[in-house]
Scaffold this motif. Structure first.
Motif, PDB file in Angstrom:
ATOM      1  N   PRO A   1       0.829  -1.213   0.000  1.00  0.00           N
ATOM      2  CA  PRO A   1       0.000   0.000   0.000  1.00  0.00           C
ATOM      3  C   PRO A   1       0.861   1.260   0.000  1.00  0.00           C
ATOM      4  N   GLY A   2       0.320   2.317  -0.592  1.00  0.00           N
ATOM      5  CA  GLY A   2       1.003   3.609  -0.582  1.00  0.00           C
ATOM      6  C   GLY A   2       2.107   3.745  -1.593  1.00  0.00           C
ATOM      7  N   THR A   3       2.243   2.786  -2.507  1.00  0.00           N
ATOM      8  CA  THR A   3       3.286   2.858  -3.526  1.00  0.00           C
ATOM      9  C   THR A   3       2.663   2.768  -4.912  1.00  0.00           C
TER      10      THR A   3
ATOM     11  N   ARG B   1       0.622   3.293  -8.224  1.00  0.00           N
ATOM     12  CA  ARG B   1      -0.740   3.747  -8.511  1.00  0.00           C
ATOM     13  C   ARG B   1      -1.738   2.725  -8.020  1.00  0.00           C
TER      14      ARG B   1
ATOM     15  N   ASP C   1      -2.635   8.381  -7.425  1.00  0.00           N
ATOM     16  CA  ASP C   1      -1.308   8.184  -6.855  1.00  0.00           C
ATOM     17  C   ASP C   1      -1.504   7.569  -5.471  1.00  0.00           C
ATOM     18  N   ALA C   2      -0.936   6.398  -5.237  1.00  0.00           N
ATOM     19  CA  ALA C   2      -1.225   5.682  -4.000  1.00  0.00           C
ATOM     20  C   ALA C   2      -0.707   6.396  -2.762  1.00  0.00           C
ATOM     21  N   ALA C   3       0.304   7.245  -2.913  1.00  0.00           N
ATOM     22  CA  ALA C   3       0.864   7.952  -1.761  1.00  0.00           C
ATOM     23  C   ALA C   3       0.067   9.197  -1.404  1.00  0.00           C
ATOM     24  N   THR C   4      -0.353   9.960  -2.425  1.00  0.00           N
ATOM     25  CA  THR C   4      -1.023  11.237  -2.175  1.00  0.00           C
ATOM     26  C   THR C   4      -2.532  11.175  -2.380  1.00  0.00           C
ATOM     27  N   LEU C   5      -3.012  10.140  -3.058  1.00  0.00           N
ATOM     28  CA  LEU C   5      -4.420   9.958  -3.446  1.00  0.00           C
ATOM     29  C   LEU C   5      -4.892  11.031  -4.433  1.00  0.00           C
TER      30      LEU C   5
ATOM     31  N   HIS D   1      -4.382  -1.869   2.085  1.00  0.00           N
ATOM     32  CA  HIS D   1      -4.735  -0.936   1.002  1.00  0.00           C
ATOM     33  C   HIS D   1      -6.009  -0.164   1.358  1.00  0.00           C
TER      34      HIS D   1
ATOM     35  N   ALA E   1      -5.288   2.523   3.809  1.00  0.00           N
ATOM     36  CA  ALA E   1      -4.525   3.604   3.185  1.00  0.00           C
ATOM     37  C   ALA E   1      -5.399   4.481   2.302  1.00  0.00           C
TER      38      ALA E   1
END
Length: 229
Positions: free
Chosen positions: A37-39, A41, A64-68, A199, A202
């Protein structure tokens, strides 16, 4: 927006659809952890219907998995490809969802579905079906437990309880907000349950439902309005 035709040879009866589920279910991969998670897309897919006009609209929204933050999005509209039958809803949705994914300008990463994976009477819900057809890691995050049971998770965000079919764990009731009704997470394809839950947490920094689902839901509803005028 992509316009979708019902694929040639698409199942037309319950028996045909169940036979497809039986054939494809053996291809579900359960022994991969999936992307962390967080990496990279992560993508959400969802559909909206106008049954009176026989129209379905699908949306795919890449975050973007880090910023959403939204990276890309695509929609597709087509004819409803199968009648409403509980347990066979994927056959109404898959053609337009696939078209929306294929219209994306970038790889989607893992896909979060508004629905079920293994938490399905035949252990092959939309998330599993979509994962097998695309080869992508997929997760099901549903709003209700369908036909399954669970103990009440603790009230704190991140608390969970097994979602059970008898004694078989088919998913997890996961609390994404303190004191708010849980969501129901299940494995789709190429992701294990612990990673699927990570996920989901997150993707829920502020609301009960994942941002992937919230964005895709809004986009497919807009696409449907535009399609039916």
């Amino acid at each position: 927006m992509t316009t979708v035709r019902v694929p040639a040879g698409w199942p037309a009866t319950e028996a045909e659809a169940r036979a497809v589920q039986d054939a494809l279910r053996t291809r579900v991969v359960l022994d991969e952890p999936g992307p962390p998670p967080g990496t990279g897309r992560v993508t959400g897919v969802d559909v909206a219907y106008d049954d009176e006009r026989d129209v379905v609209a699908a949306a795919a929204v890449v975050l973007d998995a880090a910023t959403l933050a939204v990276v890309a999005e695509a929609t597709a509209v087509g004819r409803i490809s199968f009648p409403y039958v509980p347990g066979l809803l994927a056959f109404r949705e898959i053609p337009t969802v696939l078209a929306a994914l294929e219209a994306l300008p970038c790889p989607p990463g893992p896909v979060v579905c508004d629905g079920y994976g293994l938490a399905h009477p035949r252990r092959f819900g939309l998330a599993s079906h979509l994962g097998v057809l695309t080869g992508l890691p997929t997760i099901g995050v549903a709003k209700n437990p369908f036909t399954f049971t669970h103990a009440e998770p603790a009230t704190e965000r991140g608390s969970g309880a097994p979602l059970l079919a008898g004694t078989e764990e088919v998913g997890r009731a996961l609390r994404t907000r303190d004191g708010v009704k849980p969501v129901y997470v299940s494995v789709g394809h190429r992701v294990d349950l612990a990673t699927a839950c990570a996920h989901t947490l997150a993707l829920t920094p502020a609301y009960r439902l994942p941002e992937t689902t919230r964005r895709a839901d809004a986009l497919c509803r807009r696409a449907l309005r535009e399609a039916v005028g």
